[in-house]
Scaffold this active site. Structure first.
Site, short mmCIF file in Angstrom:
data_model
loop_
_atom_site.label_atom_id
_atom_site.label_comp_id
_atom_site.label_asym_id
_atom_site.label_seq_id
_atom_site.Cartn_x
_atom_site.Cartn_y
_atom_site.Cartn_z
N PHE A 116 0.85 -1.19 0.00
CA PHE A 116 0.00 0.00 0.00
C PHE A 116 0.88 1.23 0.00
CE2 PHE A 116 -4.51 0.83 0.38
CZ PHE A 116 -5.05 -0.42 0.17
N GLN A 240 -7.95 14.60 3.12
CA GLN A 240 -7.27 13.76 2.14
C GLN A 240 -8.11 13.58 0.87
OE1 GLN A 240 -6.45 9.25 2.72
NE2 GLN A 240 -4.48 10.28 2.64
N HIS A 242 -8.30 11.21 -2.17
CA HIS A 242 -7.78 9.91 -2.60
C HIS A 242 -7.60 9.95 -4.11
CE1 HIS A 242 -7.53 5.66 -3.41
NE2 HIS A 242 -7.58 5.36 -2.12
N LEU A 252 -15.03 5.25 -4.75
CA LEU A 252 -13.63 4.86 -4.56
C LEU A 252 -13.26 3.57 -5.28
CD1 LEU A 252 -11.14 5.85 -2.92
CD2 LEU A 252 -11.62 3.93 -1.41
N GLU A 255 -6.88 1.80 -3.31
CA GLU A 255 -5.44 1.80 -3.58
C GLU A 255 -4.90 0.37 -3.69
OE1 GLU A 255 -3.45 4.76 -1.14
OE2 GLU A 255 -1.83 3.33 -0.85
N ARG A 286 -0.72 9.32 -0.74
CA ARG A 286 -1.86 9.80 -1.52
C ARG A 286 -1.78 11.27 -1.89
NH1 ARG A 286 -6.37 6.40 1.90
NH2 ARG A 286 -5.87 4.45 0.87
N HIS A 353 -11.78 12.13 0.65
CA HIS A 353 -11.81 10.79 1.21
C HIS A 353 -11.76 10.74 2.72
CE1 HIS A 353 -11.29 6.50 1.24
NE2 HIS A 353 -10.12 6.56 1.79
N ARG A 394 -2.89 10.93 5.71
CA ARG A 394 -2.95 9.57 6.24
C ARG A 394 -2.45 8.57 5.21
NH1 ARG A 394 -6.52 5.36 5.71
NH2 ARG A 394 -8.24 6.50 4.77
C1 LIG Z 1 -14.93 3.86 0.34
C2 LIG Z 1 -13.92 3.87 1.47
C3 LIG Z 1 -12.92 2.92 1.51
C4 LIG Z 1 -11.98 2.92 2.55
N1 LIG Z 1 -10.99 1.96 2.58
C5 LIG Z 1 -10.12 1.93 3.62
C6 LIG Z 1 -9.14 0.91 3.73
O1 LIG Z 1 -9.06 0.00 2.90
N2 LIG Z 1 -8.28 0.93 4.77
C7 LIG Z 1 -8.32 1.90 5.72
O2 LIG Z 1 -7.53 1.89 6.65
N3 LIG Z 1 -9.28 2.88 5.66
C8 LIG Z 1 -10.16 2.91 4.64
N4 LIG Z 1 -11.13 3.89 4.60
C9 LIG Z 1 -11.26 4.82 5.73
C10 LIG Z 1 -11.92 4.09 6.90
O3 LIG Z 1 -12.84 3.15 6.41
C11 LIG Z 1 -12.69 5.05 7.81
O4 LIG Z 1 -11.88 6.16 8.13
C12 LIG Z 1 -13.08 4.34 9.11
O5 LIG Z 1 -13.74 3.13 8.80
C13 LIG Z 1 -13.93 5.21 9.98
O6 LIG Z 1 -14.44 4.44 11.03
P1 LIG Z 1 -15.26 5.11 12.22
O7 LIG Z 1 -15.65 4.03 13.13
O8 LIG Z 1 -14.48 6.25 12.75
O9 LIG Z 1 -16.54 5.75 11.49
P2 LIG Z 1 -17.72 5.09 10.60
O10 LIG Z 1 -17.45 3.70 10.22
O11 LIG Z 1 -18.00 6.08 9.52
O12 LIG Z 1 -18.95 5.04 11.59
C14 LIG Z 1 -19.57 6.21 12.06
C15 LIG Z 1 -20.72 5.81 12.95
O13 LIG Z 1 -21.21 6.97 13.60
C16 LIG Z 1 -22.61 6.96 13.55
N5 LIG Z 1 -23.07 8.36 13.62
C17 LIG Z 1 -22.64 9.41 12.89
N6 LIG Z 1 -23.30 10.52 13.26
C18 LIG Z 1 -24.15 10.16 14.24
C19 LIG Z 1 -25.09 10.85 15.04
N7 LIG Z 1 -25.32 12.16 14.88
N8 LIG Z 1 -25.80 10.16 15.95
C20 LIG Z 1 -25.60 8.82 16.11
N9 LIG Z 1 -24.72 8.12 15.39
C21 LIG Z 1 -24.01 8.79 14.48
C22 LIG Z 1 -22.98 6.24 12.29
O14 LIG Z 1 -24.26 5.67 12.39
C23 LIG Z 1 -21.88 5.17 12.23
O15 LIG Z 1 -22.29 4.04 12.96
C24 LIG Z 1 -12.06 3.91 3.56
C25 LIG Z 1 -13.08 4.85 3.53
C26 LIG Z 1 -14.00 4.84 2.48
C27 LIG Z 1 -15.04 5.93 2.46
#
Ligand SMILES: Cc1cc2nc3c(=O)[nH]c(=O)nc-3n(C[C@H](O)[C@H](O)[C@H](O)COP(=O)(O)OP(=O)(O)OC[C@H]3O[C@@H](n4cnc5c(N)ncnc54)[C@H](O)[C@@H]3O)c2cc1C
Length: 584
Positions: A116, A240, A242, A252, A255, A286, A353, A394
């Site tokens: 990566f 970021q 992407h 997306l 990568e 990136r 991203h 990142r």
């Molecule tokens: C398409 C894509 C591909 C990616 N691929 C990778 C990868 O291969 N490797 C990597 O390391 N990273 C990757 N990333 C980045 C990574 O997936 C995210 O940064 C990470 O998963 C975020 O996790 P999180 O738990 O912080 O938030 P999220 O998984 O976004 O969860 C947020 C949570 O908060 C809740 N929430 C939000 N607002 C409220 C509210 N007001 N009230 C109640 N609940 C709320 C939602 O319901 C959800 O459950 C990718 C991102 C994307 C968009």
């Protein structure tokens, strides 16, 4: 109105929230409040992988991982936090394996790893295989695995409940956390949830931009709610982009494609990354790749009828290899662009991203009130937080790692705090501001449509605060945001009902986006240098003398009742790596 009481309340059921819940749930009475059904969280869209220096495929070390993270982040990373993340990465992966996560395997049965961007052997010598993965559905597998574990450990879930406010109360002149206010989408009812510890894990804010890989729901709620209650936001100008979003759509294409050997080409078929990053080429970090792509297009070497994208070439890879390692993302190219990746290169362009910035925390995930003090009982982890392990940019696969390492830490810290802290009294009518916000929106007649204002916001952010920025474009964005805010204050929602009123909640979410856009642009305007994901055409060099420090943005009230952003700075934690020029 209903009230509930828990030791620990976690807001968000993505990877960070559920990893926290899994720890807290085994130690304290824990609830997760989530606006989405848990397995619909954006973590489930993560494709490429989660990194750890397991050294299953080739030699590796957490020390090299730390170095890559610091250098990839253009030296704005807090190095103590990066060291912790790289060290705890190995157990984070093994914990998931023990919970049953189906990682891809090597022929001898260990967890397979792939390349990566920015992950190297021996401080930049060559790309290293560090990303553990489950085809191109790694996030999906993480989310399903964690959800099962949370159910097993009796965590209570409030699904499709929107947290709209954070409750603080003063105790002995100090701000203490008392709980949250939530809105039940199904009934329209308000719930006050009292808690000793509150963990914010609400994810990112990609919907500030029009072209984005982020889900519709990533509206930065946690960041904006905290900001409105006086919590600072750190390094928000670092967003970021992407490199490989599907052109014109932003969806997306991981990568992992380049990790498996795909190559970026311009309209002449040239592998242009050889000019920009002679060692790592297509697998440079990136920010470097996204800028190179945008530059190729600017200089007239873009592909397609309008010369406005570049091409991602997978045609030299075996179809069987593509099907085994990249099944979902190649299907996206077929479905959304009608392109067959076996035989045709895929049109791609940078897409918004990931938010490097967020709610500032200590390495124990305690939320900071300012540069020194923490807010007792408040924690944050995942994309909503800024600990800061990603600095100005990142590295791919470091976010799935971050949510597991710091999610776990948040669950443990929140439960430990709840075990010793006394209950904080709720202030009088803690729901009053939320009720006023919602009723104000609902009652207004004949206003402009929310969707139109949101589109205008996203368009100005794409045009003026994207890969390239300058004083002129950023001032334009700020002026646009100010006028959009006036339009927002007069906007109305069409649905006046109580049940499943998503129209109303989208209006609230747009308010969050407007606040965050203003913070992002204000920080970008003040930061007169180029670093990581933040590139100023009028200040093209990194300026360590004036800007090797984190931005801290505070919301302040104006004399006229409006709000403004006040900026301050916080030192970067340097342990062993002095800043150097980045070459890849
Ligand atoms: C398409 C894509 C591909 C990616 N691929 C990778 C990868 O291969 N490797 C990597 O390391 N990273 C990757 N990333 C980045 C990574 O997936 C995210 O940064 C990470 O998963 C975020 O996790 P999180 O738990 O912080 O938030 P999220 O998984 O976004 O969860 C947020 C949570 O908060 C809740 N929430 C939000 N607002 C409220 C509210 N007001 N009230 C109640 N609940 C709320 C939602 O319901 C959800 O459950 C990718 C991102 C994307 C968009």
């Amino acid at each position: 109105m209903q009230t509930h009481q828990y030791d620990v309340v976690i807001v968000g059921a993505g990877g960070a929230g559920m990893r926290a819940a899994l720890e807290a749930g085994q130690r304290a009475r824990t609830a997760v409040i989530t606006k989405l059904y848990p397995t619909r969280s954006h973590t489930g869209a993560a494709q490429g992988g989660m990194c750890a220096a397991l050294a299953n495929v080739e030699e590796d070390s957490p020390e090299w991982h730390t170095f890559d993270t610091v250098k990839g982040g253009d030296f704005l990373v807090d190095q103590d936090a990066a060291e912790i993340m790289a060290k705890e990465a190995i157990d984070a992966v093994l914990d998931l394996e023990k919970m049953g996560l189906p990682f891809n395997r090597t022929p001898d049965g260990t967890i397979d790893q792939r390349r990566f961007g920015g992950h190297t052997r021996n401080h930049g010598e060559a790309a290293v295989r560090r990303a553990c993965y489950s085809a191109d559905r790694t996030g999906h597998m993480i989310l399903q695995t964690l959800y099962q574990q949370c159910i097993k450990h009796n965590v209570d879930f409030f699904s499709e409940f929107y947290v709209l406010d954070l409750i603080f109360n003063e105790v002995d002149g100090e701000r203490r956390t008392a709980g949250v206010v939530a809105y039940d989408l199904a009934s329209g009812e308000i719930h006050v949830v009292r808690a000793k510890s509150v963990v914010f894990a609400t994810g990112g804010a990609g919907k500030v931009y029009k072209t984005t890989s982020n889900a519709h729901t990533l509206t930065g709620d946690g960041m904006a709610i905290a900001y409105r209650r006086g919590v600072p936001l750190e390094d928000m100008e670092f967003f970021q982009f992407h490199p490989t979003g599907l052109a014109g759509l932003g969806i997306l294409l991981s990568e992992a494609a380049r990790g498996e050997g795909a190559i970026l080409r311009n309209c002449d078929g040239e592998r242009f990354m050889e000019r920009y990053a002679p060692t790592l080429k297509d697998l440079a970090p990136r920010d470097v790749v996204a800028r190179a792509m945008a530059n190729e297009v600017r200089e007239g070497r873009g592909a397609g009828p309008n010369k406005d994208y570049v091409l991602l070439d997978l045609t030299h890879l075996e179809p069987a290899h593509i099907d085994a390692k990249l099944p979902d993302i190649t299907e996206f190219a077929r479905t959304y662009l009608g392109i067959e990746p076996y035989t045709e290169p895929v049109p791609v362009f940078p897409t918004a991203h990931y938010a490097m910035g967020g709610i500032p925390t200590t390495v124990e995930t305690e939320v900071l009130a300012d540069n020194e003090r923490v807010i007792p009982g408040m924690f944050a982890a995942g994309e909503v937080a800024c600990v800061s392990v990603h600095g100005a940019n990142r590295l791919g696969t470091n976010s799935l790692l971050d949510i597991n390492v710091f999610g776990r830490r948040a669950g443990i810290a929140a439960a430990a705090f709840a075990a010793k802290a006394p209950w904080v009294e709720l202030p009088e009518s803690p729901e009053a501001d939320t009720v006023a916000l919602l009723e104000g929106m609902r009652e207004r007649e004949d206003g402009e449509r929310i969707a139109d204002i949101r589109r205008a916001l996203q368009e100005t952010m794409d045009a003026n605060a994207q890969v390239f920025r300058s004083e002129a474009t950023l001032k334009q964005a700020l002026a646009d945001i100010a006028s959009l805010r006036e339009r927002y204050d007069r906007a109305s929602v069409q649905d006046k009902g109580r049940r499943f009123n998503t129209d109303l909640l989208e209006a609230v979410e747009l308010g969050f986006l407007l606040d965050l856009a203003e913070v992002i642009v204000t920080g970008a305007l003040e930061r007169k240098e180029s670093r990581g994901g933040h590139f100023r055409e009028d200040y093209q060099n990194r300026d360590d003398v004036n800007y090797m420090r984190h931005t801290m943005a505070y919301r302040t009230e104006n004399a006229d009742g409006g709000a403004a952003v006040r900026l301050d700075f916080k030192p970067v934690v340097v342990t062993r790596y002095q800043p150097m020029e980045r070459k890849f």
